[in-house]
Design an enzyme around this catalytic site. Structure first.
Site, PDB file in Angstrom:
ATOM      1  N   CYS A 170       0.814  -1.228   0.000  1.00 47.94           N
ATOM      2  CA  CYS A 170       0.000   0.000   0.000  1.00 47.94           C
ATOM      3  C   CYS A 170       0.844   1.273   0.000  1.00 47.94           C
ATOM      4  O   CYS A 170       0.302   2.373  -0.070  1.00 47.94           O
ATOM      5  CB  CYS A 170      -0.953  -0.008   1.185  1.00 47.94           C
ATOM      6  SG  CYS A 170      -1.944  -1.511   1.226  1.00 47.94           S
ATOM      7  N   HIS A 303      -2.840   7.995   6.385  1.00 45.59           N
ATOM      8  CA  HIS A 303      -3.062   6.687   5.755  1.00 45.59           C
ATOM      9  C   HIS A 303      -4.432   6.192   6.212  1.00 45.59           C
ATOM     10  O   HIS A 303      -5.221   5.740   5.394  1.00 45.59           O
ATOM     11  CB  HIS A 303      -1.940   5.729   6.150  1.00 45.59           C
ATOM     12  CG  HIS A 303      -2.016   4.402   5.477  1.00 45.59           C
ATOM     13  ND1 HIS A 303      -2.013   4.268   4.112  1.00 45.59           N
ATOM     14  CD2 HIS A 303      -2.118   3.149   5.984  1.00 45.59           C
ATOM     15  CE1 HIS A 303      -2.097   2.978   3.795  1.00 45.59           C
ATOM     16  NE2 HIS A 303      -2.167   2.278   4.912  1.00 45.59           N
ATOM     17  N   GLU A 314      -0.845   5.304  13.951  1.00 47.36           N
ATOM     18  CA  GLU A 314      -0.617   6.506  13.148  1.00 47.36           C
ATOM     19  C   GLU A 314      -0.905   7.755  13.986  1.00 47.36           C
ATOM     20  O   GLU A 314      -0.174   8.758  13.898  1.00 47.36           O
ATOM     21  CB  GLU A 314      -1.483   6.494  11.881  1.00 47.36           C
ATOM     22  CG  GLU A 314      -1.121   7.633  10.917  1.00 47.36           C
ATOM     23  CD  GLU A 314      -1.844   7.574   9.577  1.00 47.36           C
ATOM     24  OE1 GLU A 314      -2.760   6.763   9.422  1.00 47.36           O
ATOM     25  OE2 GLU A 314      -1.460   8.361   8.677  1.00 47.36           O
ATOM     26  N   LYS A 335     -10.087   7.702   2.939  1.00 45.17           N
ATOM     27  CA  LYS A 335     -10.367   6.334   2.459  1.00 45.17           C
ATOM     28  C   LYS A 335     -11.830   5.927   2.607  1.00 45.17           C
ATOM     29  O   LYS A 335     -12.276   4.999   1.943  1.00 45.17           O
ATOM     30  CB  LYS A 335      -9.448   5.346   3.171  1.00 45.17           C
ATOM     31  CG  LYS A 335      -7.998   5.434   2.659  1.00 45.17           C
ATOM     32  CD  LYS A 335      -7.118   4.348   3.230  1.00 45.17           C
ATOM     33  CE  LYS A 335      -5.762   4.297   2.535  1.00 45.17           C
ATOM     34  NZ  LYS A 335      -4.892   5.427   2.825  1.00 45.17           N
ATOM     35  N   HIS A 340      -9.844   2.140   0.073  1.00 45.33           N
ATOM     36  CA  HIS A 340      -8.386   1.972   0.116  1.00 45.33           C
ATOM     37  C   HIS A 340      -7.945   1.399  -1.235  1.00 45.33           C
ATOM     38  O   HIS A 340      -8.220   0.246  -1.535  1.00 45.33           O
ATOM     39  CB  HIS A 340      -8.006   1.038   1.262  1.00 45.33           C
ATOM     40  CG  HIS A 340      -6.524   0.922   1.477  1.00 45.33           C
ATOM     41  ND1 HIS A 340      -5.592   1.432   0.603  1.00 45.33           N
ATOM     42  CD2 HIS A 340      -5.822   0.347   2.487  1.00 45.33           C
ATOM     43  CE1 HIS A 340      -4.376   1.175   1.055  1.00 45.33           C
ATOM     44  NE2 HIS A 340      -4.490   0.519   2.206  1.00 45.33           N
ATOM     45  N   PHE A 398       1.912  -3.316   3.947  1.00 47.08           N
ATOM     46  CA  PHE A 398       2.359  -4.629   4.416  1.00 47.08           C
ATOM     47  C   PHE A 398       3.879  -4.697   4.299  1.00 47.08           C
ATOM     48  O   PHE A 398       4.471  -4.096   3.396  1.00 47.08           O
ATOM     49  CB  PHE A 398       1.778  -5.709   3.507  1.00 47.08           C
ATOM     50  CG  PHE A 398       0.482  -6.303   3.992  1.00 47.08           C
ATOM     51  CD1 PHE A 398      -0.285  -5.677   4.947  1.00 47.08           C
ATOM     52  CD2 PHE A 398       0.037  -7.513   3.467  1.00 47.08           C
ATOM     53  CE1 PHE A 398      -1.478  -6.245   5.366  1.00 47.08           C
ATOM     54  CE2 PHE A 398      -1.151  -8.078   3.875  1.00 47.08           C
ATOM     55  CZ  PHE A 398      -1.909  -7.443   4.829  1.00 47.08           C
TER      56      PHE A 398
END
Lengths: 410, 318
Positions: A170, A303, A314, A335, A340, A398
């Site tokens: 991502c 994010h 975050e 998002k 996403h 990831f």
């Protein structure tokens, strides 16, 4: 944990002169900007494939795309896979805005994608497993090759430089934009076409569902009741140039890329470091490269996947970066509006960050109703007009990858 | 700035030791499949319990390169070691398994243990974690020549002072469906076998002691659209031009196939006859075995024509 790799200041000014975007909100910057201003989410029941056995039943899907370019023959358009159509549509808009539509474009093409043409690979694999017709096997297999979609951009828009496809989950396209900016800043190129693309596919949809990372309810980043992400799809392309080149050809300068930071958590393959060390490192490096104090940041496009772990870490990292200003600086995840978009997310959110700068508003964090003490940030649930000069955009992936991009008005 | 190759590591169908593999190739041995490789043989970590074959290959090659360079895990002389993984196909075996579980049994049949390992950058992430390498970490996708893109990016990271050393790894695992597809569509010559394995090169700046040699020139790759363009693109590649201008004649030319390049007196090496087609891994094998064959101070030109995307070349000096 980690540092990710030293910071340096940009040796040359890197500016954005063209942007193109396709998301579930529609085609083009205007459709995205309007969705952001009104807080209209593009998430809807999944129609692309059967997800009846999944916990999550929704996604932000891109509708039918029409060929808007006279450079792509109709027959060729019909044969393209969905993700190629998204990427080409975004590239067309970006190149038009940058006024790079005539003649060959001598520039590297640096794109990020997590799945590439994986949907085509799935169609082939499913046909094999279920003994279905493999009449389209040749197309499926060639579209499955990860380099196929950038090759279409090269071919149809006459781009003659090297191709680089980054597959950093991502964070893919944030890394692609960051690396492109560094290529320009260090004099390796004077123009780079950068961006990202990813289409919804069974493997990734079911994968996040199996990890219980996808929401069976609503995507609510930073909300106390958040219970997972909602996937989306799309593509975004940015034309990056040196300030000198852009000025010399009287191109409209949309924004400047001031900083880029990357880092890696060596903590876990899917889970971020709980204290947000890697996220903090990426943001700090982006600020250091830009020579910008955290106090100068006016808005952070987070994010913000809406998974319990991501948002908590975050928020910690952002509070660490902003210090006492954390209560004031607006932080939102978009998002819940775009879904996403996985490998495309960094590029889509770079476009969103620049749209926010250009139109002087803070995009909303829709579905935010119940503040979470663990995510104590200034999260606006609705769009807000605001004077913005410097915006930070985060993308984490990831494998523990973290990337932050810092944009400012030129 | 000089970029040196301080360590190398390979996993090939003919073994895991460079010298032994080179000797077996010289004897005319050929093989396409790698036997069981357990990366825990080189480095122990819980992270490797569920990982794919491609990750085992990548970690085994990476650990050998780090050891070959004389580094130990967490070595303080290299605080920032980056990892760039170059892949042409990624972890296909687990992707197929996971997708088949979903197709046959719905979402409940799909194991959450498999999914994280299907992500293309899983190998690079595992390498960073088990070897403690915390510099920039990136995975590149592309045809066979993507291995050279990774070398060019590593050079950038070193030049821009983003890392003190960069480990470039190219792993590839075999997949029957892909072989079937490639054969069916005649995308590869019938005489070439499909292979698998990995190669790793640890690059550092000139202050490090060169072990294997230095990278004189590495291209970013040039796209080709028609096969007829390849000879001209190759001839114009900076690494090939540099090789043509060398004052000392080129001794070794390591090619990916039937590249039409003329370097009188240079010994032509094509490892695909022995090791088969391993895409990105194969391109880095070409560098490794080109260097292994060369004598001290010899220049080695390595060229790669990717299946459908790019031509690229790298010039290295032993």
């Amino acid at each position: 944990m980690v540092d990710g790799g030293g910071s340096e200041t940009m040796n040359a000014r890197v500016v954005v002169t063209g942007m193109g975007v396709v998301t579930g909100c529609g085609t083009g910057q205007t459709a995205l900007r309007d969705a952001l201003r009104t807080g209209r989410s593009s998430v809807r029941p999944m129609e692309l494939f059967d997800v009846s056995t999944c916990r999550c039943q929704t996604a932000a899907q891109v509708g039918t795309l029409e060929n808007s370019s006279d450079r792509i023959p109709r027959k060729a358009w019909r044969r393209l896979d969905r993700v190629s159509k998204m990427l080409l549509t975004a590239a067309q808009e970006a190149l038009e805005e940058a006024r790079l539509t005539s003649g060959p474009i001598h520039a590297p093409l640096v794109l990020g994608s997590s799945g590439g043409g994986i949907r085509s690979g799935e169609l082939y694999h499913r046909a094999l497993l279920q003994n279905q017709s493999r009449r389209h096997a040749a197309t499926w297999l060639s579209d499955y090759l990860a380099q196929q979609q950038p090759l279409h951009v090269q071919r149809f828009f006459d781009v003659t430089g090297p191709i680089l496809t980054l597959a950093n989950a991502c964070a893919s396209s944030a890394n692609a934009i960051g690396y492109s900016a560094q290529l320009i800043a260090h004099g390796e190129a004077d123009c780079v076409i950068a961006g990202g693309y990813d289409a919804l596919c069974e493997l990734i949809f079911v994968g996040f569902d199996s990890l219980m990372a996808a929401t069976p309810t609503l995507c609510r980043p930073f909300d106390k009741r958040r219970d997972g992400m909602v996937l989306g799809e799309g593509a975004a392309v940015l034309v990056l140039e040196t300030f000198e080149r852009a000025s010399a050809r009287h191109a409209d300068i949309l924004a400047e890329i001031r900083g880029y930071g990357q880092s890696i958590d060596t903590h876990h393959i899917t889970q971020p470091h709980p204290e947000g060390d890697g996220a903090y490192a990426a943001m700090r490096l982006a600020c250091e490269m830009a020579g910008v104090e955290a106090s100068e940041i006016d808005y952070i496009n987070a994010h913000g996947t809406a998974t319990p772990q991501n948002d908590a870490m975050e928020a910690k990292a952002i509070r660490r970066l902003l210090g006492v200003r954390a209560a004031d600086v607006p932080v939102s995840s978009t998002k819940a509006i775009t879904g996403h978009t996985v490998g495309a997310a960094g590029a889509v959110e770079a476009v969103i960050s620049i749209l926010a700068l250009k139109n002087q508003f803070v995009p909303p964090n829709v579905n935010f109703e119940s503040p979470d003490e663990g995510c104590a940030l200034n999260v606006p649930a609705a769009a807000q007009p605001r004077s913005l000069r410097t915006v930070l955009s985060n993308s984490f992936g990831f494998g523990g990858l973290n990337a932050s991009l810092l944009f400012s008005l030129p | 700035m000089t970029v040196t190759i301080t360590g190398i590591g390979v996993v090939t169908p003919l073994g895991l030791e460079v010298r032994e593999v080179a000797e077996r190739m010289a004897r005319g041995e050929r093989a396409n499949r790698v036997g069981p490789v357990d990366a825990a043989q080189f480095v122990r970590s819980d992270r490797l319990r569920r990982c794919t074959r491609i990750t085992h290959f990548a970690v085994a090659a990476a650990a050998q390169a780090v050891r070959d360079a004389g580094l130990s895990i967490g070595d303080e002389s290299y605080p920032r070691v980056g990892v760039i993984s170059a892949v042409s196909k990624g972890p296909i075996e687990y992707s197929r398994k996971f997708h088949a579980q979903f197709v046959r049994g719905g979402a409940k049949g799909a194991s959450p243990m498999l999914f994280p390992e299907t992500v293309a950058n899983a190998s690079a992430s595992h390498i960073a974690s088990v070897l403690g390498l915390t510099g920039p970490n990136t995975t590149l996708f592309g045809d066979a020549a993507v291995g050279f893109n990774a070398l060019a990016m590593a050079r950038d990271f070193l030049k821009w002072n983003l890392a003190d050393a960069v480990l470039v790894v190219a792993p590839h695992e075999h997949d029957d469906i892909f072989e079937d597809a490639y054969r069916r569509f005649r995308w590869l010559l019938p005489k070439i076998g499909f292979s698998e394995g990995a190669a790793a090169l640890l690059l550092a700046r000139d202050e490090a002691t060169p072990h294997w040699g230095e990278i004189v020139e590495v291209d970013r790759g040039q796209p080709w659209r028609r096969r007829s363009e390849i000879p001209n693109l190759l001839a114009a590649a900076p690494a090939v031009s540099s090789a043509a201008r060398l004052q000392v004649p080129l001794k070794t030319l390591s090619v990916s196939g039937d590249e039409k390049l003329s370097f009188p007196g240079a010994q032509r090496l094509c490892i695909k006859d022995s090791l088969g087609e391993a895409f990105a891994a194969g391109a880095l094998w070409q560098v490794v075995f080109g260097l292994q064959q060369a004598q001290t101070h010899d220049n080695v030109l390595v060229t790669c024509v990717g299946l459908n995307e790019q031509v690229s070349a790298v010039l290295v000096r032993r």
